[in-house]
Design a protein around this motif. Structure first.
Motif, PDB file in Angstrom:
ATOM      1  N   GLY A 117       0.842  -1.188   0.000  1.00 12.50           N
ATOM      2  CA  GLY A 117       0.000   0.000   0.000  1.00 12.50           C
ATOM      3  C   GLY A 117       0.868   1.224   0.000  1.00 12.50           C
ATOM      4  N   TYR A 118       0.314   2.350   0.447  1.00  9.93           N
ATOM      5  CA  TYR A 118       1.073   3.594   0.481  1.00  9.93           C
ATOM      6  C   TYR A 118       1.783   3.707   1.826  1.00  9.93           C
ATOM      7  CZ  TYR A 118      -2.075   4.532  -3.353  1.00  9.93           C
ATOM      8  OH  TYR A 118      -2.777   4.454  -4.515  1.00  9.93           O
ATOM      9  N   GLY A 119       2.992   4.222   1.794  1.00  9.68           N
ATOM     10  CA  GLY A 119       3.743   4.356   3.030  1.00  9.68           C
ATOM     11  C   GLY A 119       3.914   3.001   3.668  1.00  9.68           C
ATOM     12  N   GLY A 120       3.656   2.912   4.949  1.00 13.96           N
ATOM     13  CA  GLY A 120       3.830   1.628   5.619  1.00 13.96           C
ATOM     14  C   GLY A 120       2.562   0.794   5.643  1.00 13.96           C
ATOM     15  N   THR A 121       1.431   1.397   5.211  1.00 14.16           N
ATOM     16  CA  THR A 121       0.159   0.700   5.347  1.00 14.16           C
ATOM     17  C   THR A 121       0.057  -0.443   4.361  1.00 14.16           C
ATOM     18  OG1 THR A 121      -0.910   2.089   3.716  1.00 14.16           O
ATOM     19  CG2 THR A 121      -0.982   2.828   6.008  1.00 14.16           C
ATOM     20  N   SER A 122      -0.819  -1.346   4.661  1.00 11.55           N
ATOM     21  CA  SER A 122      -1.033  -2.476   3.782  1.00 11.55           C
ATOM     22  C   SER A 122      -2.480  -2.447   3.305  1.00 11.55           C
ATOM     23  CB  SER A 122      -0.729  -3.759   4.544  1.00 11.55           C
ATOM     24  OG  SER A 122      -0.864  -4.840   3.696  1.00 11.55           O
ATOM     25  N   ILE A 123      -2.675  -1.915   2.112  1.00 13.21           N
ATOM     26  CA  ILE A 123      -4.030  -1.798   1.579  1.00 13.21           C
ATOM     27  C   ILE A 123      -4.465  -3.114   0.943  1.00 13.21           C
ATOM     28  CG2 ILE A 123      -5.448  -0.661  -0.171  1.00 13.21           C
ATOM     29  CD1 ILE A 123      -3.821   1.877   0.365  1.00 13.21           C
ATOM     30  N   LEU A 124      -3.548  -3.730   0.208  1.00 19.83           N
ATOM     31  CA  LEU A 124      -3.864  -5.006  -0.423  1.00 19.83           C
ATOM     32  C   LEU A 124      -3.218  -6.137   0.358  1.00 19.83           C
ATOM     33  CD1 LEU A 124      -3.348  -4.128  -4.186  1.00 19.83           C
ATOM     34  CD2 LEU A 124      -5.495  -4.385  -2.973  1.00 19.83           C
ATOM     35  N   LYS A 125      -3.958  -7.212   0.509  1.00 22.07           N
ATOM     36  CA  LYS A 125      -3.419  -8.336   1.263  1.00 22.07           C
ATOM     37  C   LYS A 125      -3.546  -9.614   0.447  1.00 22.07           C
ATOM     38  CE  LYS A 125      -5.282  -5.876   5.089  1.00 22.07           C
ATOM     39  NZ  LYS A 125      -6.506  -5.292   4.542  1.00 22.07           N
TER      40      LYS A 125
ATOM     41  N   ASN B  44       5.040  -4.486  -1.049  1.00 15.68           N
ATOM     42  CA  ASN B  44       5.827  -5.020   0.060  1.00 15.68           C
ATOM     43  C   ASN B  44       6.162  -6.491  -0.131  1.00 15.68           C
ATOM     44  OD1 ASN B  44       5.341  -2.503   1.055  1.00 15.68           O
ATOM     45  ND2 ASN B  44       3.806  -3.172   2.542  1.00 15.68           N
ATOM     46  N   ASP B  45       5.189  -7.205  -0.650  1.00 16.93           N
ATOM     47  CA  ASP B  45       5.319  -8.651  -0.687  1.00 16.93           C
ATOM     48  C   ASP B  45       4.702  -9.182  -1.965  1.00 16.93           C
ATOM     49  OD1 ASP B  45       6.435 -10.592   0.908  1.00 16.93           O
ATOM     50  OD2 ASP B  45       5.261  -9.928   2.650  1.00 16.93           O
ATOM     51  N   GLY B  46       5.159 -10.363  -2.394  1.00 14.58           N
ATOM     52  CA  GLY B  46       4.547 -10.998  -3.544  1.00 14.58           C
ATOM     53  C   GLY B  46       5.257 -10.684  -4.834  1.00 14.58           C
ATOM     54  N   GLU B  47       4.628 -11.004  -5.942  1.00 17.10           N
ATOM     55  CA  GLU B  47       5.291 -10.916  -7.229  1.00 17.10           C
ATOM     56  C   GLU B  47       4.277 -10.599  -8.334  1.00 17.10           C
ATOM     57  OE1 GLU B  47       8.775 -13.565  -9.360  1.00 17.10           O
ATOM     58  OE2 GLU B  47       7.042 -14.572  -8.512  1.00 17.10           O
ATOM     59  N   VAL B  48       4.715  -9.781  -9.283  1.00 17.49           N
ATOM     60  CA  VAL B  48       3.922  -9.563 -10.495  1.00 17.49           C
ATOM     61  C   VAL B  48       4.764 -10.068 -11.653  1.00 17.49           C
ATOM     62  CG1 VAL B  48       2.864  -7.856 -12.007  1.00 17.49           C
ATOM     63  CG2 VAL B  48       2.758  -7.544  -9.530  1.00 17.49           C
ATOM     64  N   VAL B  49       4.227 -11.030 -12.391  1.00 23.31           N
ATOM     65  CA  VAL B  49       4.979 -11.604 -13.504  1.00 23.31           C
ATOM     66  C   VAL B  49       4.293 -11.211 -14.806  1.00 23.31           C
ATOM     67  CG1 VAL B  49       5.815 -13.721 -14.564  1.00 23.31           C
ATOM     68  CG2 VAL B  49       5.730 -13.526 -12.075  1.00 23.31           C
TER      69      VAL B  49
ATOM     70  N   GLU C 270     -12.659  -6.795  -1.743  1.00 19.68           N
ATOM     71  CA  GLU C 270     -13.374  -6.275  -0.588  1.00 19.68           C
ATOM     72  C   GLU C 270     -12.344  -5.985   0.495  1.00 19.68           C
ATOM     73  OE1 GLU C 270     -15.955  -9.015   1.328  1.00 19.68           O
ATOM     74  OE2 GLU C 270     -17.098  -7.452   2.351  1.00 19.68           O
ATOM     75  N   GLU C 271     -12.196  -4.727   0.833  1.00 17.68           N
ATOM     76  CA  GLU C 271     -11.238  -4.273   1.842  1.00 17.68           C
ATOM     77  C   GLU C 271      -9.850  -4.880   1.638  1.00 17.68           C
ATOM     78  OE1 GLU C 271     -13.191  -5.001   5.518  1.00 17.68           O
ATOM     79  OE2 GLU C 271     -14.658  -3.405   5.181  1.00 17.68           O
ATOM     80  N   GLY C 272      -9.377  -4.849   0.396  1.00 20.94           N
ATOM     81  CA  GLY C 272      -7.999  -5.258   0.111  1.00 20.94           C
ATOM     82  C   GLY C 272      -7.767  -6.738  -0.045  1.00 20.94           C
ATOM     83  N   VAL C 273      -8.803  -7.541   0.110  1.00 16.86           N
ATOM     84  CA  VAL C 273      -8.621  -8.971  -0.142  1.00 16.86           C
ATOM     85  C   VAL C 273      -9.585  -9.414  -1.236  1.00 16.86           C
ATOM     86  CG1 VAL C 273      -7.772  -9.555   2.151  1.00 16.86           C
ATOM     87  CG2 VAL C 273     -10.213  -9.588   1.695  1.00 16.86           C
ATOM     88  N   ILE C 274      -9.253 -10.540  -1.862  1.00 18.15           N
ATOM     89  CA  ILE C 274     -10.120 -11.029  -2.933  1.00 18.15           C
ATOM     90  C   ILE C 274     -11.330 -11.711  -2.316  1.00 18.15           C
ATOM     91  CG2 ILE C 274     -10.305 -12.675  -4.818  1.00 18.15           C
ATOM     92  CD1 ILE C 274      -7.467 -12.187  -5.532  1.00 18.15           C
ATOM     93  N   ASN C 275     -12.508 -11.212  -2.666  1.00 16.82           N
ATOM     94  CA  ASN C 275     -13.725 -11.867  -2.209  1.00 16.82           C
ATOM     95  C   ASN C 275     -13.977 -13.082  -3.090  1.00 16.82           C
ATOM     96  OD1 ASN C 275     -16.733 -12.345  -2.598  1.00 16.82           O
ATOM     97  ND2 ASN C 275     -16.736 -11.086  -0.732  1.00 16.82           N
ATOM     98  N   VAL C 276     -13.881 -12.882  -4.410  1.00 18.52           N
ATOM     99  CA  VAL C 276     -14.082 -13.991  -5.339  1.00 18.52           C
ATOM    100  C   VAL C 276     -13.501 -13.603  -6.682  1.00 18.52           C
ATOM    101  CG1 VAL C 276     -16.348 -13.158  -6.081  1.00 18.52           C
ATOM    102  CG2 VAL C 276     -15.818 -15.578  -6.296  1.00 18.52           C
ATOM    103  N   GLN C 277     -13.014 -14.570  -7.453  1.00 17.11           N
ATOM    104  CA  GLN C 277     -12.743 -14.324  -8.872  1.00 17.11           C
ATOM    105  C   GLN C 277     -13.308 -15.476  -9.664  1.00 17.11           C
ATOM    106  OE1 GLN C 277      -8.783 -14.630 -10.357  1.00 17.11           O
ATOM    107  NE2 GLN C 277      -7.933 -15.227  -8.384  1.00 17.11           N
ATOM    108  N   HIS C 278     -14.169 -15.127 -10.619  1.00 15.38           N
ATOM    109  CA  HIS C 278     -14.903 -16.146 -11.343  1.00 15.38           C
ATOM    110  C   HIS C 278     -15.562 -15.523 -12.559  1.00 15.38           C
ATOM    111  CE1 HIS C 278     -16.961 -20.002 -11.682  1.00 15.38           C
ATOM    112  NE2 HIS C 278     -16.261 -20.428 -10.636  1.00 15.38           N
ATOM    113  N   THR C 279     -16.461 -16.270 -13.178  1.00 19.77           N
ATOM    114  CA  THR C 279     -17.219 -15.735 -14.309  1.00 19.77           C
ATOM    115  C   THR C 279     -18.217 -14.687 -13.803  1.00 19.77           C
ATOM    116  OG1 THR C 279     -18.783 -17.497 -14.000  1.00 19.77           O
ATOM    117  CG2 THR C 279     -17.081 -17.854 -15.648  1.00 19.77           C
TER     118      THR C 279
END
Lengths: 489, 353
Positions: free
Chosen positions: A10-18, A54-59, A213-222
């Motif tokens: 996220g921005y600064g030290g915050t973690s918006i996406l988890k 902060n964490d993870g990877e984008v390929v 939803e609040e930075g986490v995936i609620n669902v991904q689908h059709t």
């Protein structure tokens, strides 16, 4: 093509996406949804390399994001922002030409013929060639959005990232833009990842959706799985209803406004609202009713507050009877959009109506009947197809709150009653010689106030079904008796 | 057919732009050299300058006094004015593009205040560094510009990691105020005559001679070439840093390069002429209005018009209440501030209407 794994930040030290993970395949149109503040734009910024995570990877295309130089990345990923700052009045062409930046090299970044050809092509594709020398600050929002789309396309990207691309665009541009994107995904294998505010547009155009939803995936689908009534209600914290799109197999979410109390009164549809004149029967209700009908005007499902059964001569023959009927309604002061209209050759004085009440709800039925074209449905192949003015027109008004099932069951119940009347009155199909089940052009209307008692079913032995079958049976019988009497005179 | 015509038209349009800008600069130079207590005919000026460049051309019939005035007094003064004007204008154009703010200029970043501190240290404390000798003044000004800009940037970065343009400008204002106070303090401590100090603070290109041209020229060339090579990046960055990033620009690096080049130009200009305001602000803006915002042309055209403008401003400064000379900064402010105000009003009515 694009692979996001366990992305957090996220921005600064915050973690918006988890812990966000998803894959987008080549040529896919991928939608990102979520309420305000759910992290959609943050996600797009991280994927496009503006915001470090902060964490993870984008390929991207098999290699991690960080392995690309800025120029290399710009040849693969282009971004169409929600709105772009324009401090200076560049011309449209100058703006689009900037899209070639990543493809130019050397200290003097010479403009090649290929650059020129691509800029001309993308301006053509986005329909901005005509105003290429105009100043971008003079353009409308829609035109400007197309200029920046052209700029992004001039990068010749494999992946296009969009942040609410239809924002500030009017309806026709929204459709045009999304149609164009969809075409490119299918024809050129362009991969599109787009944030959507409008759930319905997302559902119409995307192959898959990701709901944040609040930075986490609620669902991904059709779309049909993601756009579920209960899910959207919880995530967006609002009341909505899901409806199928009338032409395309895509879900549509409809907002339900809160009812403002005290403004609407309870009304009961009954014989006091029935007005009979020389050439039409009219019922006008103070509030629109939910309708399901087979009328000439206002057929299908809808909301209507005027109901007209019009008398026409036996030799009425009009190639375009819908337009003619609409004109007739306007001449008589009815608004066709609010009206269900039917036609009959029967004398309107022979109309029969009945109001019946039951426990907490009621029904008002109006029937005009003539059986000159009586047909036995089991021998219908013997008859030629001719569209004639309907001869048994049945109106059923319900003072209650019906479900969709109840509407359909109500039509079945009413039809069964009608068949029984024709049988009991010994109406004969003149060609087959057997008992008729109806006439060739019967029409039906069920209209409900959608207030008061909840009526879930209308099968023949349910409380509502009993009311409908009784009223329809009695009215139709009376109407046919009157019809025969007039014939004998 | 139509397309070819427009392209050709645009090309000739650009040629016309350069021709008129060069003409403006040359005419300004002629006026600047010709007018003064002793008026020198234009033909004589052309002959004298021609003789300097091609010594085989004869100037036997030209008054030797003219040659003396042109070569030792007026020509160096005009050249210095044009170099300072050009340096300030191109630096201003670059800062404006970078900050996406047509109303920004080198001073908002605090660069010129930093340069002034360096110049005041050299001038009023008679400071001289070994080895570089005469270059002490510009080098110290440029070093102080650098220090200022990097302090401004690291301070702005502390406030906000992404370093939004507004943050940088605000930080620049804080630093200008602080450095301005430092300069006043130093001047008060020297106890020199106040009139001379104010004169320097308002800027002047008089009585500098060829020495000062040698001082500013290398820095002017270095800074201008760097900026001209970054014209495309400036175009991209004037659509916003995120947008430039998406278009493939290495924003952080390019931003630093542009800021460094701007510091070199501003520092050198301040070192030779003091603080002359509004040139770096008004010239790029007018150039943009006349010939468009594309930095590939905006930067060179700003050099030409900025040079011409400062020559004319200097001409007015030394003739308007002759024999007394006004500081040139007074003239640029008298012309610049109202123009700036009009532009601001026009922008406001455009954005609200």
């Amino acid at each position: 093509m694009l692979k996001v794994q366990h992305l957090s930040g996220g921005y600064g030290g915050t973690s918006i996406l988890k812990n966000i993970s998803f894959n987008v395949r080549k040529g896919e149109m991928f939608g990102v949804l979520g309420p305000n503040g759910s992290g959609k734009t943050t996600l797009l910024k991280m994927v496009s390399g503006i915001l470090p995570f902060n964490d993870g990877e984008v390929v991207v295309d098999g290699s991690p994001l960080s392995s690309y130089s800025q120029k290399q990345l710009a040849k693969i990923i282009a971004v169409l922002p929600q709105h772009s700052a324009q401090a200076f009045s560049y011309s449209v062409k100058e703006t689009v030409s900037l899209g070639r930046y990543a493809h130019q090299s050397g200290w003097f970044q010479t403009w090649s013929e290929e650059d020129e050809a691509i800029v001309q092509k993308v301006m053509e594709q986005t329909g901005i060639t005509d105003f290429h020398s105009k100043d971008i600050q003079q353009l409308s929002g829609g035109e400007r959005q197309r200029v920046f789309l052209a700029q992004a396309l001039a990068q010749e990207p494999d992946i296009l990232l969009l942040d609410e691309p239809t924002n500030h665009l009017d309806l026709s541009f929204q459709k045009e833009l999304l149609d164009l994107l969809k075409k490119w995904t299918m024809e050129k294998g362009l991969t599109v990842v787009s944030i959507f505010h409008d759930l319905n547009l997302a559902g119409l155009y995307c192959d898959r959706l990701l709901l944040l939803e609040e930075g986490v995936i609620n669902v991904q689908h059709t779309p049909s799985e993601v756009l579920r009534e209960d899910r959207i209600q919880t995530v967006y914290r609002t009341k909505i209803q899901k409806q199928p799109h009338p032409k395309v197999p895509a879900p549509q979410m409809l907002l339900l406004p809160d009812k403002i109390s005290g403004k609407e009164q309870e009304v009961t549809i009954d014989s006091s609202m029935l007005h009979l004149s020389e050439d039409h029967i009219v019922i006008e209700t103070p509030q629109p009713l939910r309708t399901m009908s087979s009328g000439v005007i206002g057929s299908g499902t809808g909301w209507h507050h005027t109901f007209v059964n019009r008398h026409v001569g036996l030799n009425y023959n009009c190639s375009n009877h819908r337009t003619e009927m609409a004109d007739y309604l306007k001449e008589n002061g009815f608004e066709p959009a609010d009206t269900v209209g039917m036609m009959t050759a029967v004398m309107l004085k022979d109309v029969s109506s009945l109001f019946i009440e039951s426990n907490g709800f009621s029904a008002f039925v109006v029937v005009t009947a003539g059986v000159g074209n009586a047909v036995d449905a089991s021998h219908s192949e013997l008859h030629d197809y001719r569209l004639q003015p309907g001869t048994i027109n049945t109106w059923i008004f319900i003072n209650g709150d019906m479900t969709e099932e109840a509407f359909i069951q109500g039509i079945m119940t009413a039809t069964e009653s009608k068949v029984k009347v024709l049988h009991d009155q010994q109406v004969i199909d003149s060609i087959s010689g057997t008992f008729a089940t109806g006439t060739s052009t019967d029409s039906i209307l069920i209209a409900s106030t959608q207030k008061g008692k909840k009526l879930e079913f209308a099968g023949t032995i349910t409380p509502l079904g009993k009311l409908i079958s009784k009223a329809v049976y009695e009215c139709t019988t009376e109407a046919i008796v009157k019809y025969y009497k007039r014939k004998q005179q | 057919m139509q397309k070819r015509f427009t392209l050709k038209f645009l090309a000739t349009n650009k040629i016309a732009a350069y021709l008129s800008a060069v003409l403006f600069l040359l005419v300004s130079m002629l006026f600047g050299i010709s007018i003064g207590t002793v008026s020198i005919p234009a033909m004589s000026i052309i002959q004298i300058v021609g003789h300097e460049i091609f010594p085989f051309l004869s100037i036997d019939h030209v008054n030797p006094m003219y040659t003396n005035i042109v070569m030792n007094i007026r020509l160096p003064r005009v050249l210095l004015a044009s170099l300072v004007g050009a340096a300030l204008a191109i630096a201003g154009a670059a800062f404006q593009g970078l900050l996406r703010n047509p109303l920004a200029d080198p001073y908002t970043l605090g660069v010129s205040s930093g340069a002034s501190v360096g110049a005041v240290l050299t001038l009023f404390f008679q400071f001289s560094l070994p080895v570089i000798g005469p270059f002490t003044l510009p080098v110290l000004s440029i070093i102080f510009s650098f220090i200022t800009i990097f302090l401004v940037i690291s301070f702005a970065r502390k406030i906000e990691r992404s370093m939004k343009v507004e943050t940088i400008i605000l930080t620049g204002i804080i630093f200008s105020s602080f450095l301005g106070a430092l300069i006043s303090l130093m001047i008060a401590l020297t106890g020199d005559e106040l009139r001379q100090i104010i004169g320097w603070l308002l800027g002047s290109v008089s009585m500098r001679g060829w020495e000062y041209i040698k001082i500013i020229l290398p820095f002017f060339l270095l800074g201008s070439v760097i900026l001209l090579l970054n014209a495309n990046e400036l175009n991209a960055m004037s659509f916003g840093e995120d947008r430039a990033h998406h278009l493939g620009v290495n924003v952080q690096r390019r931003k630093m390069i542009v800021l460094a080049a701007g510091s070199i130009l501003t520092g050198a200009a301040v070192a030779v002429s003091g603080t002359i305001g509004f040139v770096g602000l008004v010239i790029p803006h007018l150039t943009r209005l006349l010939w468009g915002p594309d930095h590939k042309h905006l930067l060179p055209l700003s050099i030409l018009t900025g040079g011409g403008f400062l020559i004319l401003a200097d001409l007015v400064a030394r003739t308007i209440i002759s024999p007394t000379e006004l500081p040139i900064g007074v003239i640029t402010a008298i012309i610049g501030a109202p123009v700036f105000g009009i532009i601001l009003l026009k922008r406001r009515s455009e954005s609200s209407g």
